[in-house]
Each structure stands twice: as structure tokens, then as C-alpha cells.
Design an enzyme around this catalytic site. Structure first.
Site, mmCIF file in Angstrom:
data_model
loop_
_atom_site.group_PDB
_atom_site.id
_atom_site.type_symbol
_atom_site.label_atom_id
_atom_site.label_comp_id
_atom_site.label_asym_id
_atom_site.label_seq_id
_atom_site.Cartn_x
_atom_site.Cartn_y
_atom_site.Cartn_z
ATOM 1 C CG PHE A 54 43.025 43.061 35.910
ATOM 2 C CD1 PHE A 54 42.029 44.025 36.036
ATOM 3 C CD2 PHE A 54 43.254 42.514 34.657
ATOM 4 C CE1 PHE A 54 41.289 44.439 34.941
ATOM 5 C CE2 PHE A 54 42.525 42.919 33.548
ATOM 6 C CZ PHE A 54 41.538 43.888 33.693
ATOM 7 C CB VAL A 55 40.487 37.655 36.903
ATOM 8 C CG1 VAL A 55 41.068 37.226 38.236
ATOM 9 C CG2 VAL A 55 39.150 38.362 37.106
ATOM 10 C CD GLU B 131 28.768 43.510 35.175
ATOM 11 O OE1 GLU B 131 29.028 42.879 34.121
ATOM 12 O OE2 GLU B 131 28.859 44.743 35.258
ATOM 13 C CG ASP B 132 32.059 41.097 33.704
ATOM 14 O OD1 ASP B 132 31.534 41.923 34.478
ATOM 15 O OD2 ASP B 132 32.834 41.447 32.784
ATOM 16 C CG ASP C 194 36.940 46.146 40.750
ATOM 17 O OD1 ASP C 194 37.461 45.633 41.731
ATOM 18 O OD2 ASP C 194 37.553 46.920 39.984
ATOM 19 N NE ARG D 102 35.998 41.414 25.334
ATOM 20 C CZ ARG D 102 35.656 42.223 26.336
ATOM 21 N NH1 ARG D 102 35.207 41.725 27.457
ATOM 22 N NH2 ARG D 102 35.783 43.534 26.221
ATOM 23 C CG ASP E 278 38.547 43.359 28.183
ATOM 24 O OD1 ASP E 278 37.842 43.513 29.205
ATOM 25 O OD2 ASP E 278 39.025 44.322 27.542
HETATM 26 P P1 5GP Z 1 33.042 48.308 39.010
HETATM 27 O O1 5GP Z 1 32.194 49.440 38.545
HETATM 28 O O2 5GP Z 1 32.347 47.363 39.966
HETATM 29 O O3 5GP Z 1 34.350 48.793 39.564
HETATM 30 O O4 5GP Z 1 33.517 47.555 37.732
HETATM 31 C C1 5GP Z 1 32.843 46.567 37.088
HETATM 32 C C2 5GP Z 1 33.502 46.349 35.738
HETATM 33 O O5 5GP Z 1 34.921 46.543 35.796
HETATM 34 C C3 5GP Z 1 33.317 44.925 35.285
HETATM 35 O O6 5GP Z 1 32.117 44.757 34.567
HETATM 36 C C4 5GP Z 1 34.551 44.707 34.425
HETATM 37 O O7 5GP Z 1 34.304 45.149 33.118
HETATM 38 C C5 5GP Z 1 35.610 45.598 35.036
HETATM 39 N N1 5GP Z 1 36.499 44.834 35.934
HETATM 40 C C6 5GP Z 1 36.594 44.924 37.272
HETATM 41 N N2 5GP Z 1 37.515 44.081 37.761
HETATM 42 C C7 5GP Z 1 38.015 43.414 36.684
HETATM 43 C C8 5GP Z 1 39.003 42.375 36.544
HETATM 44 O O8 5GP Z 1 39.612 41.855 37.489
HETATM 45 N N3 5GP Z 1 39.229 41.960 35.275
HETATM 46 C C9 5GP Z 1 38.591 42.469 34.185
HETATM 47 N N4 5GP Z 1 38.905 41.973 33.008
HETATM 48 N N5 5GP Z 1 37.661 43.438 34.300
HETATM 49 C C10 5GP Z 1 37.378 43.904 35.544
#
Ligand code: 5GP
Length: 175
Positions: free
Chosen positions: A150-151, A97-98, A101, A163, A157
Site C-alpha cells: 500500500f503506497v 489514473e494514479d 490495483d 497526498r 492517500d
Molecule cells: P482498483 O479498482 O484497481 O482496485 O483500485 C484503484 C483505486 O484504488 C486507485 O485509484 C486508488 O484510489 C486505490 N488504491 C489502490 N491501491 C492503492 C495504494 O497502494 N495506495 C493508495 N493510496 N490507493 C490505492
């Protein structure tokens, strides 16, 4: 409104850390080569760099889930847009996973995949924002812990843009 990019993780720093993660993963999985499951789209660059540093045979598959739409706030709703091509029963699965959050996406994904009876199931994330958690979630491997910003870049993206940036950057909105 103009947007300015501030590099917070350089390409050199990312490459070094990805190589370290690959060392650790290669060691841990040397007896049981894993099936890497890449979460589209944000993790594709991380996956392709990580794979090339691994010293063990691996297979890859892809999943796409939606939790954000085009907004930057989490809706908490996770939907599978593309499922795996194969069964993972009895496999050693490593989700790639990237970023973690709120934890909602991976929490859902991990439960969903666990119900398919893999032999083992772990998660590697390049980035982690622990201060944003809505549900408890601990990745097994993590590249960098970052603050609540937010990165974009290195696969991540904003409205499908940025990206391709080689560095990870914070996006500033200038009024
Ligand atoms: P979660 O379900 O943990 O809140 O969210 C995970 C997803 O939210 C990540 O796979 C990503 O797509 C998006 N996301 C969360 N934080 C960021 C951020 O800082 N930048 C970007 N580009 N996407 C984020």
C-alpha cells in the site's frame, strides 16, 4: 501505533518517468490531441506534471469515482461521484489514473466511457499492481509496476493524508 514512511520511488525517478511517458503520448497523439480525463483525487499531481511535459495541445476534464471509501480493501463497488462536464463523443480520450490495483475501477470506467462513443479511448496509469487483479485489465501506458504494497504520496492517500508527499512511499505500521 506510529507510522513510518519508506520511499520506494523518489521524486527524481518519478519526474524522469513522467517525462518519458509524456514523450510517448505526445508522439502517439500528435495528429489527434487528446482530452485528458483525470480520475480524482489521487491522479491530480500526476496529471499536472504529465501535462506540463506534453508537447501537444490538450484539454482536461475530471471525474470522481468511489470504490474504496476510507478503507484500504476494495469493495468492488464503483460509483460516479462527479461526472464529466462535456460530451466525449468523437473525441480521443486518455484516462489519467494514479494506480491500477484490482482493476475494478478502471474496468468499470473504461466500459462506461466507451458507451459514450469516443473516437478512441486509452488509459495511462502512473502505477500498476498486476498481482492484485480481480478482473483482467491492461493499461495502455504505465509508469511503474510495483509489488503488492500500500503506497502513499504524489497524490495517493491513506485516509486523505499524505497526498502532498513528493515521493511515493510505503506506509509501515509500527506496533
Ligand atoms: P482498483 O479498482 O484497481 O482496485 O483500485 C484503484 C483505486 O484504488 C486507485 O485509484 C486508488 O484510489 C486505490 N488504491 C489502490 N491501491 C492503492 C495504494 O497502494 N495506495 C493508495 N493510496 N490507493 C490505492
Amino acid at each position: 501505533m506510529s507510522q513510518e514512511l519508506e520511499v520506494i520511488l523518489s521524486r527524481e525517478k518519478i519526474e524522469q518517468r513522467v517525462a518519458e511517458l509524456a514523450e510517448e503520448i505526445s508522439r502517439d497523439y500528435r495528429e489527434h490531441p487528446p482530452l485528458l480525463i483525470c480520475v480524482l483525487k489521487g491522479a491530480v499531481i500526476f496529471l499536472s506534471d504529465l501535462m506540463r511535459f506534453l508537447k501537444i495541445p490538450v484539454e482536461v476534464d475530471f471525474m470522481a469515482v468511489s470504490s474504496y471509501g476510507s478503507a484500504t480493501a476494495s469493495s468492488g463497488v464503483v460509483r460516479i461521484l462527479k461526472d464529466l462536464d462535456q460530451s466525449i463523443q468523437g473525441r480521443d480520450v486518455l484516462i489519467v489514473e494514479d494506480i491500477v490495483d484490482t482493476g475494478l475501477t478502471l474496468n468499470y470506467l473504461r466500459e462506461n466511457l466507451a458507451s459514450r462513443q469516443p473516437r478512441s479511448l486509452k488509459v495511462v496509469t502512473l502505477l500498476d499492481k498486476p498481482s492484485r487483479r480481480k478482473v483482467p485489465f491492461d493499461p495502455d501506458y504505465c509508469g511503474f509496476t510495483i509489488p503488492d504494497r500500500f503506497v502513499v504520496g504524489y497524490g495517493l492517500d491513506f485516509n486523505e493524508q499524505y497526498r502532498q508527499l513528493p515521493d511515493i512511499c510505503v506506509l509501515h505500521n509500527e506496533g
